[in-house]
Design a protein around this motif. Structure first.
Motif, PDB file in Angstrom:
ATOM      1  N   CYS A  13       0.671  -1.200   0.411  1.00 18.94           N
ATOM      2  CA  CYS A  13       0.078  -0.165  -0.140  1.00 18.94           C
ATOM      3  C   CYS A  13       0.634   1.711   0.106  1.00 18.94           C
ATOM      4  CB  CYS A  13      -1.012   0.768   1.400  1.00 18.94           C
ATOM      5  SG  CYS A  13      -2.019  -1.789   1.205  1.00 18.94           S
ATOM      6  N   THR A  14       2.224   1.242   0.330  1.00 17.60           N
ATOM      7  CA  THR A  14       2.634   2.359   0.412  1.00 17.60           C
ATOM      8  C   THR A  14       3.343   2.734  -1.318  1.00 17.60           C
ATOM      9  OG1 THR A  14       3.649   1.595   2.741  1.00 17.60           O
ATOM     10  CG2 THR A  14       4.992   3.738   2.047  1.00 17.60           C
ATOM     11  N   GLY A  15       3.291   0.794  -1.902  1.00 18.69           N
ATOM     12  CA  GLY A  15       3.554   1.634  -2.969  1.00 18.69           C
ATOM     13  C   GLY A  15       3.656   2.624  -4.255  1.00 18.69           C
ATOM     14  N   PHE A  16       2.654   3.483  -4.320  1.00 19.70           N
ATOM     15  CA  PHE A  16       2.623   4.510  -5.016  1.00 19.70           C
ATOM     16  C   PHE A  16       4.148   6.049  -4.150  1.00 19.70           C
ATOM     17  CE2 PHE A  16       1.373   8.810  -5.646  1.00 19.70           C
ATOM     18  CZ  PHE A  16       0.901   8.394  -7.243  1.00 19.70           C
ATOM     19  N   VAL A  17       3.246   6.180  -3.016  1.00 19.92           N
ATOM     20  CA  VAL A  17       4.857   6.559  -2.263  1.00 19.92           C
ATOM     21  C   VAL A  17       6.711   6.628  -2.436  1.00 19.92           C
ATOM     22  CG1 VAL A  17       5.654   7.960  -0.643  1.00 19.92           C
ATOM     23  CG2 VAL A  17       3.205   7.929  -0.667  1.00 19.92           C
ATOM     24  N   TYR A  18       6.408   5.606  -2.627  1.00 22.68           N
ATOM     25  CA  TYR A  18       7.425   4.567  -2.578  1.00 22.68           C
ATOM     26  C   TYR A  18       7.825   5.338  -4.496  1.00 22.68           C
ATOM     27  CZ  TYR A  18       9.217   1.820   0.772  1.00 22.68           C
ATOM     28  OH  TYR A  18       9.722   1.038   1.872  1.00 22.68           O
ATOM     29  N   ALA A  19       6.694   5.040  -5.623  1.00 26.75           N
ATOM     30  CA  ALA A  19       7.409   5.230  -6.877  1.00 26.75           C
ATOM     31  C   ALA A  19       7.450   6.332  -7.233  1.00 26.75           C
ATOM     32  CB  ALA A  19       6.033   4.609  -7.587  1.00 26.75           C
TER      33      ALA A  19
ATOM     34  N   PHE B  87      10.262  10.255   2.644  1.00 23.15           N
ATOM     35  CA  PHE B  87      10.832   9.555   3.394  1.00 23.15           C
ATOM     36  C   PHE B  87       9.901   8.161   3.390  1.00 23.15           C
ATOM     37  CE2 PHE B  87       9.612   7.258   7.316  1.00 23.15           C
ATOM     38  CZ  PHE B  87      10.615   6.678   8.166  1.00 23.15           C
ATOM     39  N   ASN B  88      10.757   7.424   3.110  1.00 22.86           N
ATOM     40  CA  ASN B  88      10.254   6.680   2.897  1.00 22.86           C
ATOM     41  C   ASN B  88      11.311   4.745   3.713  1.00 22.86           C
ATOM     42  OD1 ASN B  88       8.180   5.599   0.691  1.00 22.86           O
ATOM     43  ND2 ASN B  88       9.589   7.197  -0.469  1.00 22.86           N
ATOM     44  N   ALA B  89      10.383   3.937   3.765  1.00 25.79           N
ATOM     45  CA  ALA B  89      11.180   2.817   5.124  1.00 25.79           C
ATOM     46  C   ALA B  89      10.609   1.476   4.543  1.00 25.79           C
ATOM     47  CB  ALA B  89      11.359   3.529   6.664  1.00 25.79           C
ATOM     48  N   ALA B  90      11.312   0.662   5.785  1.00 23.30           N
ATOM     49  CA  ALA B  90      10.762  -1.145   5.395  1.00 23.30           C
ATOM     50  C   ALA B  90      11.321  -1.129   7.112  1.00 23.30           C
ATOM     51  CB  ALA B  90      10.642  -1.691   4.516  1.00 23.30           C
ATOM     52  N   ARG B  91       9.847  -2.408   7.483  1.00 23.11           N
ATOM     53  CA  ARG B  91      11.192  -3.313   8.138  1.00 23.11           C
ATOM     54  C   ARG B  91      10.116  -4.912   8.421  1.00 23.11           C
ATOM     55  NH1 ARG B  91       8.049  -1.022  12.934  1.00 23.11           N
ATOM     56  NH2 ARG B  91       6.858  -2.612  13.543  1.00 23.11           N
ATOM     57  N   GLY B  92      11.406  -5.558   7.972  1.00 15.96           N
ATOM     58  CA  GLY B  92      10.687  -6.811   7.490  1.00 15.96           C
ATOM     59  C   GLY B  92       9.263  -7.871   8.458  1.00 15.96           C
TER      60      GLY B  92
ATOM     61  N   ALA C 186       1.651   6.763   4.080  1.00 12.60           N
ATOM     62  CA  ALA C 186       1.474   5.917   3.612  1.00 12.60           C
ATOM     63  C   ALA C 186       1.803   4.608   4.271  1.00 12.60           C
ATOM     64  CB  ALA C 186       1.137   5.126   2.211  1.00 12.60           C
ATOM     65  N   PHE C 187       1.068   3.757   4.969  1.00 12.77           N
ATOM     66  CA  PHE C 187       1.631   2.310   5.609  1.00 12.77           C
ATOM     67  C   PHE C 187       1.128   1.286   4.612  1.00 12.77           C
ATOM     68  CE2 PHE C 187      -2.343   2.997   7.192  1.00 12.77           C
ATOM     69  CZ  PHE C 187      -2.919   1.393   7.636  1.00 12.77           C
ATOM     70  N   GLY C 188       2.061  -0.036   4.648  1.00  6.01           N
ATOM     71  CA  GLY C 188       1.713  -1.333   3.611  1.00  6.01           C
ATOM     72  C   GLY C 188       2.355  -2.468   4.620  1.00  6.01           C
ATOM     73  N   GLY C 189       1.853  -3.446   3.908  1.00  6.09           N
ATOM     74  CA  GLY C 189       2.865  -5.227   4.069  1.00  6.09           C
ATOM     75  C   GLY C 189       3.992  -5.311   3.877  1.00  6.09           C
ATOM     76  N   GLY C 190       4.927  -5.471   4.060  1.00  9.28           N
ATOM     77  CA  GLY C 190       5.725  -5.642   4.250  1.00  9.28           C
ATOM     78  C   GLY C 190       7.048  -5.997   5.782  1.00  9.28           C
ATOM     79  N   PHE C 191       6.909  -5.041   6.501  1.00  5.87           N
ATOM     80  CA  PHE C 191       5.816  -4.255   6.431  1.00  5.87           C
ATOM     81  C   PHE C 191       6.748  -2.604   5.450  1.00  5.87           C
ATOM     82  CE2 PHE C 191       3.900  -5.705  10.230  1.00  5.87           C
ATOM     83  CZ  PHE C 191       2.538  -5.360  10.624  1.00  5.87           C
ATOM     84  N   THR C 192       6.128  -1.440   4.917  1.00  6.25           N
ATOM     85  CA  THR C 192       6.888  -0.537   4.487  1.00  6.25           C
ATOM     86  C   THR C 192       5.875   0.250   4.897  1.00  6.25           C
ATOM     87  OG1 THR C 192       5.303  -0.551   2.720  1.00  6.25           O
ATOM     88  CG2 THR C 192       7.202  -1.890   2.135  1.00  6.25           C
ATOM     89  N   TRP C 193       6.311   1.778   5.206  1.00  3.09           N
ATOM     90  CA  TRP C 193       5.452   3.392   5.427  1.00  3.09           C
ATOM     91  C   TRP C 193       6.396   3.852   4.479  1.00  3.09           C
ATOM     92  CZ3 TRP C 193       8.519   0.212   8.336  1.00  3.09           C
ATOM     93  CH2 TRP C 193       9.614   0.984   9.263  1.00  3.09           C
ATOM     94  N   GLY C 194       5.902   5.326   4.312  1.00  7.27           N
ATOM     95  CA  GLY C 194       5.978   6.295   3.744  1.00  7.27           C
ATOM     96  C   GLY C 194       5.461   7.607   3.299  1.00  7.27           C
ATOM     97  N   SER C 195       6.279   8.429   3.097  1.00  7.59           N
ATOM     98  CA  SER C 195       5.290  10.003   3.305  1.00  7.59           C
ATOM     99  C   SER C 195       6.033  10.706   1.961  1.00  7.59           C
ATOM    100  CB  SER C 195       4.992  10.673   3.937  1.00  7.59           C
ATOM    101  OG  SER C 195       6.732  10.550   5.481  1.00  7.59           O
TER     102      SER C 195
ATOM    103  N   ASP D 233       1.387   4.436  14.759  1.00 10.05           N
ATOM    104  CA  ASP D 233       2.640   4.522  14.678  1.00 10.05           C
ATOM    105  C   ASP D 233       3.460   4.344  13.548  1.00 10.05           C
ATOM    106  OD1 ASP D 233       4.978   4.675  17.262  1.00 10.05           O
ATOM    107  OD2 ASP D 233       5.805   2.744  15.192  1.00 10.05           O
ATOM    108  N   ALA D 234       3.211   4.181  12.381  1.00 11.04           N
ATOM    109  CA  ALA D 234       4.284   4.582  10.861  1.00 11.04           C
ATOM    110  C   ALA D 234       3.211   5.763  10.537  1.00 11.04           C
ATOM    111  CB  ALA D 234       3.248   3.492  10.363  1.00 11.04           C
ATOM    112  N   MET D 235       2.263   5.574  10.497  1.00 12.41           N
ATOM    113  CA  MET D 235       1.644   7.070  10.218  1.00 12.41           C
ATOM    114  C   MET D 235       1.861   8.332  10.668  1.00 12.41           C
ATOM    115  SD  MET D 235      -2.176   6.170   8.628  1.00 12.41           S
ATOM    116  CE  MET D 235      -2.472   8.027   8.633  1.00 12.41           C
ATOM    117  N   GLU D 236       1.838   8.474  12.093  1.00  6.27           N
ATOM    118  CA  GLU D 236       2.462   9.375  13.058  1.00  6.27           C
ATOM    119  C   GLU D 236       4.387   9.366  12.741  1.00  6.27           C
ATOM    120  OE1 GLU D 236       1.967   8.511  16.956  1.00  6.27           O
ATOM    121  OE2 GLU D 236      -0.351   8.738  16.566  1.00  6.27           O
ATOM    122  N   GLN D 237       4.761   8.442  12.140  1.00  6.68           N
ATOM    123  CA  GLN D 237       6.396   9.087  12.447  1.00  6.68           C
ATOM    124  C   GLN D 237       6.977   9.341  10.898  1.00  6.68           C
ATOM    125  OE1 GLN D 237      10.089   5.452  11.298  1.00  6.68           O
ATOM    126  NE2 GLN D 237       8.956   5.084  12.729  1.00  6.68           N
TER     127      GLN D 237
END
Length: 312
Positions: free
Chosen positions: A117-123, A184-189, A298-307, A214-218
């Motif tokens: 679900c974070t894919g568009f921000v990554y893109a 800002f984009n990040a992920a953790r396994g 955004a946040f998504g599976g992976g986990f991924t999150w970004g802004s 937590d991810a959206m706030e960060q």
């Protein structure tokens, strides 16, 4: 001006959603649920379903709306990045199919990104960085999903959430300081397999809910910090449209008024990588967008999150 931040001009935005709807009443006939249960826990009333359409079909239609909105010369496009977890097939990339449907016969760099679900921000960050190289004239960035094909309609906890659709943006490189973008984009396994797709979507709702807040706030704090902006400088926050209660929790804990967030999940449900670009296109439809600052999160599976923060 912050150093090492790409400068991109947002040219246009477009969206597409299939005409077939899945209502809460439809789902009441499939699983043990109710309209009241779904609305109070998610905010979702309907979601769109693709029938005899592929992800690339929807992505093409979203791209054409973006092109037609400003009568854009599509032959300028030489970079296509498609964010999706439900591409037409494993390979070629869905972006290649979109390129063909657009009739772009010149040399175009086209590829897919899978960041859930974070894919568009990554893109977006990938496209902005590539545009800064000076090698590309224009990027078409798309988020598109056909999630209804991987939903388990016997699982009452997940089948109420997901829908289909696509959204697109056209970007060009810029040298103007006002067009500086921040990411800002990040992920953790996720070793607990909290949110996965094998044949169908599987999700541990409670774990995802806690992670998402937590991810959206960060992500909001990180991108504001890197930009040197305050939340008052932002005209609208466009969050991933997953669950209204998640967004309400972020609003409350950060002291950001709910009317600062643009929501449309009551109509579309969770469209994964498509949710943010669909909402951006609706922002274009409903507002005078000139000189507006938008914050995407955004946040998504992976986990991924970004802004991201972009100037329209």
């Amino acid at each position: 001006m912050k150093a090492n931040q790409p400068m991109v001009k947002v040219i246009s935005s477009g969206k597409y959603a299939p005409s077939t709807l899945i209502t809460n009443e439809d789902l009441e006939r499939l699983v043990d649920t109710s309209d009241e249960w779904i609305v109070t826990r998610t905010g979702i009333k309907t979601r769109h379903r693709a029938v005899d359409e592929t992800t690339s079909d929807m992505a093409y239609k979203a791209a054409m709306e973006a092109i037609n909105r400003v009568n854009y010369d599509k032959d300028k496009i030489d970079l296509i990045i498609m964010a999706t977890i439900t591409g037409d097939q494993m390979t070629p990339a869905t972006a290649n199919f979109v390129q063909a449907k657009l009739g772009l016969n010149h040399e175009v760099m086209s590829f897919d990104i899978n960041a859930a679900c974070t894919g568009f921000v990554y893109a977006l960050e990938t496209a902005a960085s590539l545009l800064q190289t000076g090698r590309f004239r224009a990027a078409l960035v798309i988020g598109g999903e056909q999630l209804t094909k991987i939903v388990d309609y016997t699982d009452r906890n997940t089948c109420v959430l997901f829908g289909d659709g696509a959204g697109a943006m056209i970007l060009e490189p810029s040298t103007h300081e006002r067009n500086q973008a921040f990411f800002f984009n990040a992920a953790r396994g996720d070793t607990n397999n909290t949110l996965t797709v094998v044949n169908h979507i599987k999700m541990d709702g409670k774990r995802v809910y806690l992670f998402a807040i937590d991810a959206m706030e960060q992500a909001i704090r990180k991108v504001l910090e890197s930009s040197g902006l305050a939340i008052e400088d932002i005209d609208v926050i466009i969050p991933h449209q997953a669950n209204e209660r998640i967004i309400q929790s972020v609003s409350k804990s950060m002291g950001i008024p709910m009317d600062k967030f643009m929501l449309n999940l009551s109509e579309y449900g969770n469209t994964s990588a498509a949710s943010i670009p669909i909402t951006i296109a609706e922002y274009y439809d409903q507002n005078e967008v000139k000189n507006k600052k938008i914050l995407l999160v955004a946040f998504g599976g992976g986990f991924t999150w970004g802004s991201a923060i972009l100037q329209l």
